[in-house]
Design an enzyme around this catalytic site. Structure first.
Site, PDB file in Angstrom:
ATOM      1  N   LYS A  31     -21.308  -9.821  -0.240  1.00 45.04           N
ATOM      2  CA  LYS A  31     -20.579  -8.792  -0.999  1.00 45.04           C
ATOM      3  C   LYS A  31     -19.058  -8.994  -0.948  1.00 45.04           C
ATOM      4  O   LYS A  31     -18.360  -8.638  -1.887  1.00 45.04           O
ATOM      5  CB  LYS A  31     -20.920  -7.395  -0.464  1.00 45.04           C
ATOM      6  CG  LYS A  31     -22.271  -6.886  -0.927  1.00 45.04           C
ATOM      7  CD  LYS A  31     -22.493  -5.467  -0.432  1.00 45.04           C
ATOM      8  CE  LYS A  31     -23.526  -4.747  -1.270  1.00 45.04           C
ATOM      9  NZ  LYS A  31     -23.561  -3.315  -1.048  1.00 45.04           N
ATOM     10  N   ASP A  89     -22.140   1.041  -6.216  1.00 44.66           N
ATOM     11  CA  ASP A  89     -22.555   1.965  -5.150  1.00 44.66           C
ATOM     12  C   ASP A  89     -21.772   3.277  -5.232  1.00 44.66           C
ATOM     13  O   ASP A  89     -22.338   4.354  -5.038  1.00 44.66           O
ATOM     14  CB  ASP A  89     -22.323   1.337  -3.767  1.00 44.66           C
ATOM     15  CG  ASP A  89     -23.451   0.393  -3.372  1.00 44.66           C
ATOM     16  OD1 ASP A  89     -24.552   0.488  -3.954  1.00 44.66           O
ATOM     17  OD2 ASP A  89     -23.221  -0.453  -2.478  1.00 44.66           O
TER      18      ASP A  89
HETATM   19  P1  NAP Z   1     -22.820  -1.716   7.532  1.00 40.55           P
HETATM   20  O1  NAP Z   1     -21.804  -2.249   6.600  1.00 40.55           O
HETATM   21  O2  NAP Z   1     -23.462  -2.601   8.551  1.00 40.55           O
HETATM   22  O3  NAP Z   1     -22.132  -0.472   8.293  1.00 40.55           O
HETATM   23  C1  NAP Z   1     -22.845   0.326   9.210  1.00 40.55           C
HETATM   24  C2  NAP Z   1     -21.890   1.271   9.929  1.00 40.55           C
HETATM   25  O4  NAP Z   1     -22.664   2.043  10.851  1.00 40.55           O
HETATM   26  C3  NAP Z   1     -20.804   0.547  10.736  1.00 40.55           C
HETATM   27  O5  NAP Z   1     -19.664   1.350  10.800  1.00 40.55           O
HETATM   28  C4  NAP Z   1     -21.485   0.462  12.109  1.00 40.55           C
HETATM   29  O6  NAP Z   1     -20.579   0.331  13.160  1.00 40.55           O
HETATM   30  C5  NAP Z   1     -22.160   1.809  12.179  1.00 40.55           C
HETATM   31  N1  NAP Z   1     -23.249   1.793  13.156  1.00 40.55           N
HETATM   32  C6  NAP Z   1     -24.257   0.895  13.240  1.00 40.55           C
HETATM   33  N2  NAP Z   1     -25.045   1.202  14.290  1.00 40.55           N
HETATM   34  C7  NAP Z   1     -24.490   2.295  14.880  1.00 40.55           C
HETATM   35  C8  NAP Z   1     -24.826   3.070  16.016  1.00 40.55           C
HETATM   36  N3  NAP Z   1     -25.913   2.781  16.762  1.00 40.55           N
HETATM   37  N4  NAP Z   1     -24.037   4.110  16.341  1.00 40.55           N
HETATM   38  C9  NAP Z   1     -22.948   4.405  15.606  1.00 40.55           C
HETATM   39  N5  NAP Z   1     -22.564   3.709  14.514  1.00 40.55           N
HETATM   40  C10 NAP Z   1     -23.334   2.664  14.155  1.00 40.55           C
HETATM   41  O7  NAP Z   1     -24.027  -1.060   6.734  1.00 40.55           O
HETATM   42  P2  NAP Z   1     -23.974  -0.366   5.290  1.00 40.55           P
HETATM   43  O8  NAP Z   1     -24.208  -1.389   4.251  1.00 40.55           O
HETATM   44  O9  NAP Z   1     -22.782   0.525   5.222  1.00 40.55           O
HETATM   45  O10 NAP Z   1     -25.325   0.515   5.350  1.00 40.55           O
HETATM   46  C11 NAP Z   1     -25.423   1.649   6.200  1.00 40.55           C
HETATM   47  C12 NAP Z   1     -26.692   2.409   5.834  1.00 40.55           C
HETATM   48  O11 NAP Z   1     -26.571   2.917   4.510  1.00 40.55           O
HETATM   49  C13 NAP Z   1     -27.960   1.527   5.849  1.00 40.55           C
HETATM   50  O12 NAP Z   1     -29.021   2.289   6.312  1.00 40.55           O
HETATM   51  C14 NAP Z   1     -28.142   1.180   4.375  1.00 40.55           C
HETATM   52  O13 NAP Z   1     -29.499   0.941   4.041  1.00 40.55           O
HETATM   53  C15 NAP Z   1     -27.650   2.467   3.713  1.00 40.55           C
HETATM   54  N6  NAP Z   1     -27.165   2.236   2.354  1.00 40.55           N
HETATM   55  C16 NAP Z   1     -27.862   2.807   1.346  1.00 40.55           C
HETATM   56  C17 NAP Z   1     -27.435   2.653   0.045  1.00 40.55           C
HETATM   57  C18 NAP Z   1     -28.214   3.317  -1.059  1.00 40.55           C
HETATM   58  O14 NAP Z   1     -28.069   2.931  -2.221  1.00 40.55           O
HETATM   59  N7  NAP Z   1     -29.003   4.320  -0.752  1.00 40.55           N
HETATM   60  C19 NAP Z   1     -26.282   1.902  -0.238  1.00 40.55           C
HETATM   61  C20 NAP Z   1     -25.563   1.332   0.834  1.00 40.55           C
HETATM   62  C21 NAP Z   1     -26.032   1.513   2.134  1.00 40.55           C
HETATM   63  P3  NAP Z   1     -20.380  -1.118  13.873  1.00 40.55           P
HETATM   64  O15 NAP Z   1     -19.627  -1.950  12.880  1.00 40.55           O
HETATM   65  O16 NAP Z   1     -19.629  -0.776  15.097  1.00 40.55           O
HETATM   66  O17 NAP Z   1     -21.757  -1.660  14.126  1.00 40.55           O
END
Ligand code: NAP
Length: 281
Positions: free
Chosen positions: A75, A111
């Protein structure tokens, strides 16, 4: 009804085998009577995948491929290979949709408008204070979408990752920890943009167990698998309005479909295709 044109669409990412996008997009093509197919392109992280990535983008430039989605880990890394970015893609710093327009190769991010469109269905006309949990790509799209309409606070476990969200429009940065969340005060919208609670670790919950949820907040969990996360179970038990990330996923896909094909997206068909994918077994 067939228009005579055949659409070559697809997703680049690594891995891509788990993706729900082929089911959603192929169902949409079929429902609109459009010939074509949505395929998966497994492109290893750079630098190993660079030749393959360049190749696929060249096929878009040549009109052999009419549109691509982009997911992890490309991305951000795809950005230098594109000619133009939409304002959303530029601000969020991530591209999830690629297409040719007027001889230029464009990157967009659906998004953010996908989230906003679904939020408008979930909470029509709502505004006020929003608290977003997490500081990754999903959170960036959500904060960009909310900024200007909502007063946004962002809570993350690493404050250095959260600080850049001020430029996206977050007015307050908190630590994702009980003391900070307890002092966050009232909010009208709580958005989970962490993966806590996502399949297979379904027992996870981003909100501390011993802290009541904000008493009048609507709860939006970006996670869609499982459809009812621990957070959403708690919200329902507290009598709070809540929703999962299925609507956002369908909306971002629908906006991409419309961009690529020029046809209106059959959102209900796309949602049904996603729901079939998520059935157990
Ligand atoms: P990402 O870029 O990996 O970001 C995840 C965030 O959550 C980071 O800030 C990470 O912090 C934090 N995190 C991870 N594990 C954690 C924990 N145990 N405690 C506290 N914070 C934690 O992921 P993303 O792409 O944003 O996706 C996040 C979620 O949203 C996923 O479940 C994804 O499937 C969902 N999502 C859904 C859609 C949709 O269309 N519905 C679109 C986008 C995302 P660190 O960097 O410190 O690990």
């Amino acid at each position: 009804m067939s228009t005579g044109r055949s659409f070559a669409l697809g997703l680049i990412g690594f891995p891509v085998g788990h993706s729900r996008s082929p089911a959603i997009q192929n169902a949409a093509l079929q429902a609109q009577g459009l010939a074509g197919h949505y395929d998966l392109f497994a492109v290893p992280p750079l630098p190993d995948g660079l030749t393959l990535l360049r190749d696929l983008l060249e096929r878009v430039r040549q009109g052999e491929i009419h549109g691509l989605n982009v997911t992890i880990p490309h991305k951000q890394s795809v950005i230098p290979l594109l000619d133009e970015l939409t304002p959303a893609a530029r601000s969020i710093g991530a591209v999830n949709v690629i297409y040719m327009q007027a001889g230029r190769l464009w990157g967009d991010n659906t998004d953010a408008p996908g989230f906003l469109a679904d939020l408008a269905k979930f909470a029509p006309g709502a505004s006020g204070r929003a608290l977003v949990l997490g500081a990754g790509g999903g959170a960036r799209a959500v904060v960009y979408a909310l900024a200007g309409h909502w007063e946004v606070s962002l809570a993350a476990r690493r404050l250095e990752q959260a600080e850049p969200f001020r430029q996206l429009g977050a007015s307050r940065i908190l630590e994702l920890a009980p003391a900070d969340l307890a002092s966050a005060g009232v909010c009208e919208l709580l958005v989970n943009a962490t993966p806590l609670g996502m399949h297979p670790a379904v027992d996870g919950c981003p909100w501390p167990a011993d802290l009541p949820l904000p008493y009048r907040a609507r709860i939006y969990d970006l996670i869609y698998n499982p459809p009812q996360t621990r957070l959403l179970q708690r919200a329902a038990l507290s009598g709070l309005a809540c929703t999962n990330g299925m609507g956002m996923l369908v909306e971002q896909a629908a906006l991409a479909f419309e961009r690529w094909t020029g046809a209106s997206a059959p959102r209900l068909v796309m949602q049904a295709a996603l729901q079939r994918q998520l059935l157990p077994g």
